[in-house]
Design a protein around this motif. Structure first.
Motif, PDB file in Angstrom:
ATOM      1  N   LEU A   1      43.675  -2.388 -33.927  1.00 10.69           N
ATOM      2  CA  LEU A   1      42.423  -1.701 -33.621  1.00 10.69           C
ATOM      3  C   LEU A   1      42.402  -1.234 -32.165  1.00 10.69           C
ATOM      4  N   LYS A   2      42.004   0.020 -31.983  1.00 10.51           N
ATOM      5  CA  LYS A   2      41.814   0.570 -30.647  1.00 10.51           C
ATOM      6  C   LYS A   2      40.321   0.561 -30.326  1.00 10.51           C
ATOM      7  N   VAL A   3      40.007   0.616 -29.072  1.00 13.34           N
ATOM      8  CA  VAL A   3      38.601   0.688 -28.658  1.00 13.34           C
ATOM      9  C   VAL A   3      37.940   1.908 -29.302  1.00 13.34           C
ATOM     10  N   SER A   4      38.691   2.999 -29.392  1.00 14.00           N
ATOM     11  CA  SER A   4      38.156   4.243 -29.955  1.00 14.00           C
ATOM     12  C   SER A   4      37.922   4.175 -31.461  1.00 14.00           C
ATOM     13  N   ASP A   5      38.420   3.136 -32.124  1.00  7.20           N
ATOM     14  CA  ASP A   5      38.239   2.994 -33.574  1.00  7.20           C
ATOM     15  C   ASP A   5      36.872   2.419 -33.936  1.00  7.20           C
ATOM     16  N   ILE A   6      36.145   1.937 -32.948  1.00  3.42           N
ATOM     17  CA  ILE A   6      34.830   1.341 -33.196  1.00  3.42           C
ATOM     18  C   ILE A   6      33.767   2.415 -32.994  1.00  3.42           C
ATOM     19  N   ASP A   7      33.093   2.774 -34.067  1.00  2.00           N
ATOM     20  CA  ASP A   7      32.054   3.802 -34.020  1.00  2.00           C
ATOM     21  C   ASP A   7      30.692   3.124 -34.138  1.00  2.00           C
ATOM     22  N   PHE A   8      30.090   2.833 -32.981  1.00  2.00           N
ATOM     23  CA  PHE A   8      28.819   2.110 -32.977  1.00  2.00           C
ATOM     24  C   PHE A   8      27.696   2.959 -33.578  1.00  2.00           C
ATOM     25  N   GLU A   9      27.757   4.265 -33.364  1.00  2.00           N
ATOM     26  CA  GLU A   9      26.691   5.138 -33.850  1.00  2.00           C
ATOM     27  C   GLU A   9      26.661   5.191 -35.373  1.00  2.00           C
ATOM     28  N   ARG A  10      27.826   5.309 -35.979  1.00  2.55           N
ATOM     29  CA  ARG A  10      27.907   5.387 -37.442  1.00  2.55           C
ATOM     30  C   ARG A  10      28.006   4.012 -38.097  1.00  2.55           C
TER      31      ARG A  10
ATOM     32  N   LYS B   1      46.847  -5.327 -21.139  1.00  4.23           N
ATOM     33  CA  LYS B   1      45.866  -4.677 -21.995  1.00  4.23           C
ATOM     34  C   LYS B   1      46.460  -3.578 -22.873  1.00  4.23           C
ATOM     35  N   ASN B   2      47.696  -3.196 -22.587  1.00  2.00           N
ATOM     36  CA  ASN B   2      48.362  -2.187 -23.419  1.00  2.00           C
ATOM     37  C   ASN B   2      49.221  -2.815 -24.511  1.00  2.00           C
ATOM     38  N   ILE B   3      49.103  -4.136 -24.668  1.00  4.24           N
ATOM     39  CA  ILE B   3      49.853  -4.874 -25.685  1.00  4.24           C
ATOM     40  C   ILE B   3      48.846  -5.561 -26.617  1.00  4.24           C
ATOM     41  N   PRO B   4      48.960  -5.371 -27.933  1.00  2.80           N
ATOM     42  CA  PRO B   4      47.994  -5.990 -28.846  1.00  2.80           C
ATOM     43  C   PRO B   4      48.173  -7.501 -28.905  1.00  2.80           C
ATOM     44  N   ILE B   5      47.099  -8.184 -29.211  1.00  5.70           N
ATOM     45  CA  ILE B   5      47.153  -9.634 -29.397  1.00  5.70           C
ATOM     46  C   ILE B   5      48.112  -9.940 -30.547  1.00  5.70           C
ATOM     47  N   SER B   6      48.799 -11.069 -30.479  1.00  4.32           N
ATOM     48  CA  SER B   6      49.786 -11.400 -31.519  1.00  4.32           C
ATOM     49  C   SER B   6      49.102 -12.082 -32.699  1.00  4.32           C
ATOM     50  N   PRO B   7      49.647 -11.927 -33.907  1.00  2.00           N
ATOM     51  CA  PRO B   7      49.067 -12.607 -35.075  1.00  2.00           C
ATOM     52  C   PRO B   7      49.121 -14.121 -34.926  1.00  2.00           C
ATOM     53  N   ARG B   8      50.162 -14.622 -34.266  1.00  2.00           N
ATOM     54  CA  ARG B   8      50.291 -16.070 -34.088  1.00  2.00           C
ATOM     55  C   ARG B   8      49.143 -16.622 -33.251  1.00  2.00           C
ATOM     56  N   THR B   9      48.692 -15.862 -32.246  1.00  2.00           N
ATOM     57  CA  THR B   9      47.574 -16.297 -31.411  1.00  2.00           C
ATOM     58  C   THR B   9      46.303 -16.436 -32.240  1.00  2.00           C
TER      59      THR B   9
ATOM     60  N   TYR C   1      31.444  -8.496 -25.892  1.00  2.00           N
ATOM     61  CA  TYR C   1      32.871  -8.756 -25.650  1.00  2.00           C
ATOM     62  C   TYR C   1      33.464  -7.688 -24.723  1.00  2.00           C
ATOM     63  N   MET C   2      33.142  -6.425 -24.977  1.00  2.00           N
ATOM     64  CA  MET C   2      33.696  -5.336 -24.179  1.00  2.00           C
ATOM     65  C   MET C   2      33.235  -5.395 -22.724  1.00  2.00           C
ATOM     66  N   GLU C   3      32.002  -5.811 -22.517  1.00  2.00           N
ATOM     67  CA  GLU C   3      31.490  -5.940 -21.148  1.00  2.00           C
ATOM     68  C   GLU C   3      32.244  -7.023 -20.380  1.00  2.00           C
ATOM     69  N   ILE C   4      32.608  -8.098 -21.086  1.00  2.00           N
ATOM     70  CA  ILE C   4      33.270  -9.231 -20.424  1.00  2.00           C
ATOM     71  C   ILE C   4      34.767  -8.969 -20.237  1.00  2.00           C
ATOM     72  N   TYR C   5      35.418  -8.482 -21.292  1.00  2.00           N
ATOM     73  CA  TYR C   5      36.889  -8.366 -21.279  1.00  2.00           C
ATOM     74  C   TYR C   5      37.386  -6.970 -20.891  1.00  2.00           C
ATOM     75  N   ASN C   6      36.508  -5.973 -20.989  1.00  2.00           N
ATOM     76  CA  ASN C   6      36.833  -4.610 -20.581  1.00  2.00           C
ATOM     77  C   ASN C   6      38.162  -4.108 -21.166  1.00  2.00           C
ATOM     78  N   PRO C   7      38.295  -4.088 -22.492  1.00  2.00           N
ATOM     79  CA  PRO C   7      39.540  -3.575 -23.094  1.00  2.00           C
ATOM     80  C   PRO C   7      39.692  -2.081 -22.815  1.00  2.00           C
ATOM     81  N   LYS C   8      40.914  -1.635 -22.599  1.00  2.00           N
ATOM     82  CA  LYS C   8      41.175  -0.241 -22.266  1.00  2.00           C
ATOM     83  C   LYS C   8      41.723   0.546 -23.449  1.00  2.00           C
ATOM     84  N   PHE C   9      42.648  -0.065 -24.188  1.00  2.00           N
ATOM     85  CA  PHE C   9      43.307   0.639 -25.299  1.00  2.00           C
ATOM     86  C   PHE C   9      43.147  -0.163 -26.579  1.00  2.00           C
ATOM     87  N   TYR C  10      43.873  -1.272 -26.694  1.00  2.00           N
ATOM     88  CA  TYR C  10      43.688  -2.158 -27.852  1.00  2.00           C
ATOM     89  C   TYR C  10      42.388  -2.937 -27.694  1.00  2.00           C
ATOM     90  N   LEU C  11      41.656  -3.073 -28.782  1.00  2.00           N
ATOM     91  CA  LEU C  11      40.394  -3.804 -28.736  1.00  2.00           C
ATOM     92  C   LEU C  11      40.633  -5.263 -28.356  1.00  2.00           C
TER      93      LEU C  11
END
Length: 296
Positions: free
Chosen positions: A138-147, A193-201, A176-186
């Motif tokens: 998931l990217k930050v841009s994939d979250i559509d709060f309006e819709r 911040k340009n590396i997605p969280i791992s499934p193992r985590t 979450y976004m206010e605290i962690y300020n993601p740039k690309f990956y949510l």
């Protein structure tokens, strides 16, 4: 395998296979080659048979066998040698009842998350029903709060779709976004911040929280997806809608939830109950008894 592997990858790209499937299929062919210490071109149908016999004896899952079978069939079809698979029947996946958390268990689990990030991840997983692999991408841009929607760019099979963004989840994600300020990956890795969280985590965090919640029932991160679908079914939503939300290409994949929650079927009102008052009269005809219906 060099040129053959390149040819196989090229053809899979042309056929529209996802990157994950391409990696899986090429890995299967590499395993086959290592197992016999020779090129798959030099094998015989009995070798493929013995390979699958070994997988069965090693108690590999039906899903694993299906991936191997599909990879080999694709490879040998490219060479016009489908007869290589002639001794091996297509592995059938046994229908099984999946684990599902109750709504109380889900509420307890989310309530025992120890960080805003954990709460956001597991609330999102349950409230939308998307897969763990889809959350990772998931990217930050994939979250559509309006819709009030989540765009899953490339789900299983490479198909994009929209998922539900619940109001509570949206509020939590904004925090979450206010605290962690993601740039690309949510949800990003500690490595950057340009590396997605791992499934193992995510899986490790889930098991930690499940233990904190004292949930004895077996469960994995995927259990939240099963719970989402089952709870929708119990709330009376159409199976076809659930299929679309889950991103299932075939309704058969969604039908497992009928086995998970048979009680929902028993709560369906019979059409007879909607016919108004019915007068039941007993009649006798040639020594046979039956009911005579009259509708008001």
């Amino acid at each position: 395998m060099g040129l053959l592997k390149d040819k196989m990858i090229s053809d899979m790209i042309v056929h529209g296979y996802s990157k994950k499937t391409i990696r899986s299929y090429t890995a299967c062919l590499s395993i086959l080659a290592r197992n016999f210490q020779k090129s798959p071109l030099d094998l015989l149908p009995i070798d493929i048979y013995n390979f699958f016999l070994g997988l069965r004896q090693a108690n590999k899952s039906d899903s694993a066998l299906i991936i191997f079978y599909s990879a080999f069939l694709f490879f040998y079809s490219l060479l016009d040698r489908k007869e290589m698979m002639g001794l091996v029947p297509f592995p059938k996946r046994k229908r099984k009842v999946v684990a599902v958390f109750s709504k109380t268990e889900v509420k307890t689990l989310i309530g025992n998350c120890t960080t805003v990030r954990e709460t956001s991840i597991f609330t999102l997983l349950y409230s939308s029903g998307i897969r763990i692999g889809e959350v990772l991408n998931l990217k930050v841009s994939d979250i559509d709060f309006e819709r009030k929607a989540i765009f899953v760019v490339s789900g299983k099979g490479g198909h994009g779709r929209y998922a539900i963004l619940a109001d509570k989840t949206a509020t939590l994600l904004k925090q979450y976004m206010e605290i962690y300020n993601p740039k690309f990956y949510l949800f990003f890795s500690k490595k950057g911040k340009n590396i997605p969280i791992s499934p193992r985590t995510i899986q490790a965090a889930f098991q930690k929280i499940r233990n904190l919640s004292r949930i004895q029932k077996y469960g994995t991160v995927h259990t939240l997806r099963h719970s989402f679908a089952t709870h929708l079914l119990e709330d009376g939503y159409c199976l076809v809608y659930i299929q679309k939300l889950l991103g299932h290409a075939d309704i058969k994949s969604t039908l497992i939830y009928l086995h998970v929650s048979p009680s929902s079927l028993l709560q369906i009102t019979s059409p007879l109950e909607k016919m108004g008052n019915i007068k039941l009269g007993v009649f006798e005809n040639q020594h046979q008894y039956g009911f005579q219906f009259s509708f008001d």
